[in-house]
Design an enzyme around this catalytic site. Structure first.
Site, PDB file in Angstrom:
ATOM      1  N   HIS A 567     -23.698 -51.034  18.729  1.00  0.00           N
ATOM      2  CA  HIS A 567     -24.999 -51.016  18.033  1.00  0.00           C
ATOM      3  C   HIS A 567     -24.695 -49.878  17.166  1.00  0.00           C
ATOM      4  O   HIS A 567     -23.742 -49.034  16.768  1.00  0.00           O
ATOM      5  CB  HIS A 567     -25.491 -49.406  18.660  1.00  0.00           C
ATOM      6  CG  HIS A 567     -27.368 -49.099  17.891  1.00  0.00           C
ATOM      7  ND1 HIS A 567     -27.678 -49.705  16.446  1.00  0.00           N
ATOM      8  CD2 HIS A 567     -28.363 -48.706  18.540  1.00  0.00           C
ATOM      9  CE1 HIS A 567     -28.473 -49.061  15.845  1.00  0.00           C
ATOM     10  NE2 HIS A 567     -29.735 -48.708  17.740  1.00  0.00           N
ATOM     11  N   HIS A 570     -29.008 -47.600  12.628  1.00  0.00           N
ATOM     12  CA  HIS A 570     -29.774 -46.489  12.311  1.00  0.00           C
ATOM     13  C   HIS A 570     -29.545 -44.926  13.067  1.00  0.00           C
ATOM     14  O   HIS A 570     -29.862 -44.406  13.330  1.00  0.00           O
ATOM     15  CB  HIS A 570     -30.476 -46.802  14.137  1.00  0.00           C
ATOM     16  CG  HIS A 570     -31.297 -48.002  13.723  1.00  0.00           C
ATOM     17  ND1 HIS A 570     -31.737 -48.345  14.638  1.00  0.00           N
ATOM     18  CD2 HIS A 570     -31.554 -49.010  12.970  1.00  0.00           C
ATOM     19  CE1 HIS A 570     -32.190 -50.023  14.527  1.00  0.00           C
ATOM     20  NE2 HIS A 570     -32.583 -49.673  13.462  1.00  0.00           N
ATOM     21  N   TYR A 572     -27.017 -43.748  14.036  1.00  0.00           N
ATOM     22  CA  TYR A 572     -25.934 -43.286  15.705  1.00  0.00           C
ATOM     23  C   TYR A 572     -24.230 -42.793  15.225  1.00  0.00           C
ATOM     24  O   TYR A 572     -24.030 -43.377  14.811  1.00  0.00           O
ATOM     25  CB  TYR A 572     -26.485 -43.981  16.585  1.00  0.00           C
ATOM     26  CG  TYR A 572     -27.665 -44.259  16.822  1.00  0.00           C
ATOM     27  CD1 TYR A 572     -28.696 -42.697  17.583  1.00  0.00           C
ATOM     28  CD2 TYR A 572     -28.402 -45.131  16.819  1.00  0.00           C
ATOM     29  CE1 TYR A 572     -29.345 -42.797  17.436  1.00  0.00           C
ATOM     30  CE2 TYR A 572     -30.484 -45.050  17.171  1.00  0.00           C
ATOM     31  CZ  TYR A 572     -31.288 -43.462  17.756  1.00  0.00           C
ATOM     32  OH  TYR A 572     -32.083 -43.682  17.928  1.00  0.00           O
TER      33      TYR A 572
HETATM   34  C1  FMN Z   1     -40.114 -47.740  21.049  1.00  0.00           C
HETATM   35  C2  FMN Z   1     -39.071 -48.162  20.352  1.00  0.00           C
HETATM   36  C3  FMN Z   1     -37.770 -47.790  20.913  1.00  0.00           C
HETATM   37  C4  FMN Z   1     -36.993 -48.894  19.595  1.00  0.00           C
HETATM   38  N1  FMN Z   1     -35.689 -48.602  20.309  1.00  0.00           N
HETATM   39  C5  FMN Z   1     -34.622 -48.999  19.726  1.00  0.00           C
HETATM   40  C6  FMN Z   1     -33.186 -49.150  20.570  1.00  0.00           C
HETATM   41  O1  FMN Z   1     -32.963 -48.344  21.343  1.00  0.00           O
HETATM   42  N2  FMN Z   1     -31.880 -49.841  19.669  1.00  0.00           N
HETATM   43  C7  FMN Z   1     -32.781 -49.985  18.540  1.00  0.00           C
HETATM   44  O2  FMN Z   1     -31.622 -50.465  17.872  1.00  0.00           O
HETATM   45  N3  FMN Z   1     -33.440 -50.889  17.751  1.00  0.00           N
HETATM   46  C8  FMN Z   1     -34.357 -49.902  18.389  1.00  0.00           C
HETATM   47  N4  FMN Z   1     -35.628 -49.552  17.932  1.00  0.00           N
HETATM   48  C9  FMN Z   1     -36.312 -50.379  16.933  1.00  0.00           C
HETATM   49  C10 FMN Z   1     -36.246 -51.993  17.153  1.00  0.00           C
HETATM   50  O3  FMN Z   1     -35.070 -52.341  17.314  1.00  0.00           O
HETATM   51  C11 FMN Z   1     -36.779 -52.525  15.993  1.00  0.00           C
HETATM   52  O4  FMN Z   1     -35.322 -52.691  15.382  1.00  0.00           O
HETATM   53  C12 FMN Z   1     -37.911 -51.900  15.257  1.00  0.00           C
HETATM   54  O5  FMN Z   1     -38.756 -51.531  15.693  1.00  0.00           O
HETATM   55  C13 FMN Z   1     -38.959 -53.098  13.693  1.00  0.00           C
HETATM   56  O6  FMN Z   1     -38.573 -54.517  14.856  1.00  0.00           O
HETATM   57  P1  FMN Z   1     -40.858 -54.115  15.125  1.00  0.00           P
HETATM   58  O7  FMN Z   1     -40.786 -54.383  13.341  1.00  0.00           O
HETATM   59  O8  FMN Z   1     -40.582 -55.783  15.461  1.00  0.00           O
HETATM   60  O9  FMN Z   1     -41.115 -53.609  15.866  1.00  0.00           O
HETATM   61  C14 FMN Z   1     -36.664 -49.280  18.464  1.00  0.00           C
HETATM   62  C15 FMN Z   1     -37.872 -49.172  18.295  1.00  0.00           C
HETATM   63  C16 FMN Z   1     -39.341 -48.606  19.224  1.00  0.00           C
HETATM   64  C17 FMN Z   1     -41.039 -49.070  18.935  1.00  0.00           C
END
Ligand code: FMN
Ligand code: FAD
Length: 751
Positions: A567, A570, A572
């Site tokens: 990762h 975002h 981190y």
């Molecule tokens: C509940 C939730 C938890 C997430 N946790 C992570 C994570 O652990 N690692 C990560 O890289 N992105 C995380 N994301 C971001 C998603 O992986 C994704 O990049 C983002 O939701 C956009 O995609 P979508 O439009 O299909 O939801 C999270 C998103 C949601 C909704």
């Protein structure tokens, strides 16, 4: 009512005639600086869908317009010596002069007053009118005069274009892509009557200068283009009509009305000629404004209603126009890299509005050819048999990364569940990941799994730092492998300055009320002003965290994971080094991108060294920080090149979440253009994520080569069986687990 239109283009004339028709008592005046018979440009295009609105608004003009049409269904794409044709597109072209004649004639018939050859420079004479239309086109002086109220934004695009005509009646809407020693040239050409076509020539500014066209007059431009396109013009001539090289301005306004003034057409908004909708938008504005005035009787309310109705429509079209114009600005990215059929697919789906599925309805043969070609590529890439007739939808082709072959292109995105105890995943994680694997995705990625207890975001985050974690994760990995063809990857991370915070539903990124642990980052910059201040990492912290990643990678191998994702996104820990907003270090880990990437790459190398060579590694990045002074898409391409050089197999392209005051531009597939760019410019496979919700989009993205895998997060929360449902809707058979075979005889009743 006394209604004045400044400008006698399509917007002003159409509004005038609609109002006069609605009530002959209105006093309607159109003031136009040109003569009635003057016009710039040659033909305009309308899609079949637009015409329905015109038929309802005024049948007489509709019929006169449609009688003047040259209609075609085909799009021809000239690319590297081949002409590819796609059919079923339903467009009509007509001469702009003819359109203006029709509108002027109808205005005269209905009693609209028209003053030609009168340039308006002052609005004082119209102060007592009920309404003054700023229908004065793209360079609207009214918009500039009242800029403080309209708050215009004009984005001058970099490419150069010139609007020419030709006596060659192109049989289809024609795109020509042609290289000369100066650069790459794009032509948008379409017929607008039996014997004439519009011929718009577009190129980049460097190519335009290389060819000396910055010094050329109209005739020299004409000569240059005739020589370059002699073959395509088949002996026909090009024609000029005030054919000056220009840059396209994308015009937007913060507000469309002020007092008795209202913006319509190009004065209010432009849409790039590559989606050919400027005239349509101008005329639809006229319809909406005329209707609002009839509905409300008074201008004040009508203007608010007009803007409310039109703005979403215009915004949506401008978003499509933006991706389309960018495609033409960046054609060099695809030219020569993509095979003809994929280049055509990329072009046809460029605005992201036309999908693989729409295209299949329009032109099943073309899409079958795309699918067959794509299946053969997948077979070559994976060395797994892929049927050719019928070929599977692109999303159901396999994909290889090192020795790992994914059965299809759908990925369950990492999503934190905040449900672990001291890092240990439990039944929740088994069911969450297990059901999504049963749901048909080709790859399931665990939530952000932290390499140490202090590296967690929240007390509920999962980890890979205790021996028990291997056992707990192995149970999930084994379940996925035993019950589905899906593969499973682990996303490894350290939360950095975003650590020691609450669970998502208790307050994302907010510090814990009690029980905080010390946090580290690239620099001592807190996430929020009220967040804990992180300690900048010294060399021994760096060694510790790197070794934590290595230990976690070894544990992930022991647990049987198929892929590791690091990762780097975002905001981190590793991302905090990459972004200039969070890294202000003065040592060799700060400053230029190569320095900022140094530590994240050190971690990558250390992990890569212990992760089995047969297994692939992915890195998730934020392709932009969506913030002033932050990481940019250019940086992302450079980072992807570095990752590739270090042995990364695929880049998982996300964006943002670096700083809380980011200004993201959300929308459908809003991050896909970054994945597309990185894939072509860095030459590395990509995963795209962000607001992908339909299988039609997945097929289009994959087939057009914008990304290799599509990653869905929220769609998978909503529907763990997303991929199965996509297969069902496309009539494609996905094998069911034995326990569920009975479902084969069941037909769901969908609304
Ligand atoms: C509940 C939730 C938890 C997430 N946790 C992570 C994570 O652990 N690692 C990560 O890289 N992105 C995380 N994301 C971001 C998603 O992986 C994704 O990049 C983002 O939701 C956009 O995609 P979508 O439009 O299909 O939801 C999270 C998103 C949601 C909704
Ligand atoms: C290269 C190119 C290709 C295009 N191709 C297409 C296409 O295929 N399909 C399509 O739908 N659209 C196309 N367009 C866009 C289309 O031309 C415009 O969107 C459309 O004409 C907008 O209509 P309008 O009435 O708002 O403005 P305009 O048509 O620009 O009319 C504005 C009028 O106001 C007059 N005027 C300006 N200032 C004053 C003043 N101070 N006093 C009096 N009169 C004034 C001007 O002379 C002009 O006649 C293209 C545009 C370009 C540049």
């Amino acid at each position: 009512m006394r209604l004045i239109s400044i400008g006698g283009g399509p917007a002003g004339l159409y509004f005038a005639l609609l109002m006069k028709k609605a009530d002959p008592a209105h006093d309607v005046l159109v003031v136009e600086r040109n003569r009635a018979e003057d016009t710039f440009g040659f033909g305009v295009v309308f899609s079949d869908a637009t015409l329905e609105h015109f038929a309802e608004a005024d049948r007489e003009t509709y019929e006169a317009i449609t009688r003047s049409f040259a209609h075609w269904d085909d799009i021809d794409i000239h690319y590297r010596g081949e002409v590819l044709t796609s059919t079923g597109h339903g467009f009509s072209g007509m001469s702009r002069q003819r359109l203006l004649d029709i509108l002027q004639r109808r205005c005269a018939e209905l009693g609209v007053r028209m003053q030609f050859q009168k340039e308006v420079t002052d609005l004082a004479a119209y102060a007592d009118a009920d309404l003054v239309l700023a229908a004065d086109g793209v360079n609207s002086f009214i918009r500039s005069r009242y800029a403080e109220h309209f708050r215009p934004q004009v984005d001058w695009r970099p490419n150069k274009f010139v609007w020419l005509g030709t006596t060659f009646p192109f049989p289809a809407f024609t795109f020509i892509f042609k290289e000369s020693e100066h650069g790459l040239w794009r032509v948008h050409a379409y017929r607008y009557n039996e014997s004439m076509s519009t011929f718009i020539l577009e190129t980049t500014e460097p190519a335009w200068r290389n060819a000396g066209l910055d010094q050329a007059d109209e005739n020299q431009t004409l000569g240059f283009a005739e020589r370059l396109f002699a073959e395509e013009l088949q002996g026909h001539r090009l024609l000029t009509n005030r054919s000056l090289w220009r840059n396209f301005p994308t015009v937007k306004n913060g507000c469309w009305h002020h007092g008795n003034l209202v913006l319509v057409g190009d004065a209010a908004h432009t849409a790039h000629f590559s989606i050919g909708s400027g005239t349509k938008l101008a005329m639809e504005d006229a319809i909406a404004l005329a209707r609002a005035l009839q509905r409300h009787g008074e201008a004040d309310k009508a203007l608010v209603a007009y803007e409310e109705e039109r703005r979403p429509e215009v915004d949506s079209l401008q978003r499509a126009a933006q991706v389309s114009l960018e495609w033409f600005e960046q054609t060099e990215r695809y030219f020569g890299r993509l095979e003809p059929i994929q280049f055509a697919m990329s072009l046809l789906t460029r605005s992201l509005r036309v999908t693989h599925d729409n295209l299949r309805l329009r032109d099943p043969r073309f899409v079958a050819t795309v699918d067959r070609w794509f299946a053969s590529q997948a077979e070559r890439q994976t060395r797994f048999a892929v049927p050719a007739a019928p070929a599977p939808p692109p999303m159901f082709t396999p994909f290889r990364l090192r020795d790992l072959v994914l059965p299809n292109r759908v990925v369950v995105s990492p999503m934190c569940q905040y449900s672990a105890e001291d890092g240990a995943p439990n039944d929740w994680h088994l069911v969450h990941l297990g059901s999504r694997a049963l749901g048909g995705a080709g790859l399931v990625i665990t939530e952000m799994t932290d390499v140490s207890r202090e590296g967690r975001i929240s007390p509920g985050c999962s980890g890979m730092y205790k021996p028990e974690h291997v056992t707990a994760w192995k149970r999930i990995v084994d379940f996925v492998h035993a019950t589905s063809p899906a593969k499973i990857g682990m996303q490894l991370a350290h939360a950095g300055r975003k650590g020691s915070t609450k669970k998502l539903w208790e307050g994302i990124d907010e510090p814990l009320p009690a029980g905080n642990w010390p946090i580290i980052s690239a620099s001592a910059i807190p996430y929020y002003p009220h967040s804990q201040v992180p300690t900048p990492m010294g060399r021994s912290d760096m060694d510790t965290v790197r070794d934590d990643f290595v230990r976690a990678a070894r544990m992930a191998e022991e647990a049987g994971f198929d892929l590791l994702e690091l990762h780097f996104a975002h905001g981190y820990l590793l991302a905090s080094f990459l972004s200039p907003l969070t890294n202000t270090r003065a040592d060799e880990y700060g400053g230029a991108l190569v320095n900022r990437a140094r530590y994240p790459l050190e971690v990558f190398d250390a992990v890569r060294a212990v992760w089995p060579a047969r297994k692939p590694m992915s890195v998730r990045i934020s392709a932009t920080d969506w913030a002033e002074g932050g990481g940019t898409p250019d940086d992302a391409v450079e980072l992807a090149k570095l990752l590739k050089a270090h042995g990364c197999d695929i880049v998982d392209v996300s964006a943002g979440q670096t700083v809380p005051d980011q200004k993201p531009v959300y929308g459908r597939l809003y991050q896909t253009p970054f994945a597309d760019r990185i894939r072509h410019e860095a030459g590395i496979p990509t995963m795209t994520v962000g607001n992908i919700a339909s299988w039609a989009d997945v097929n289009s993205i994959i087939a057009a080569g914008r990304a290799d895998l599509c990653v869905l997060a929220r769609a998978h929360l909503y529907d763990p069986y997303w991929t199965r449902h996509a297969a069902y809707e496309q009539g494609y058979e996905l094998p069911w687990p034995d326990q569920y075979v009975s479902v084969k005889g069941f037909t769901p009743r969908l609304p």
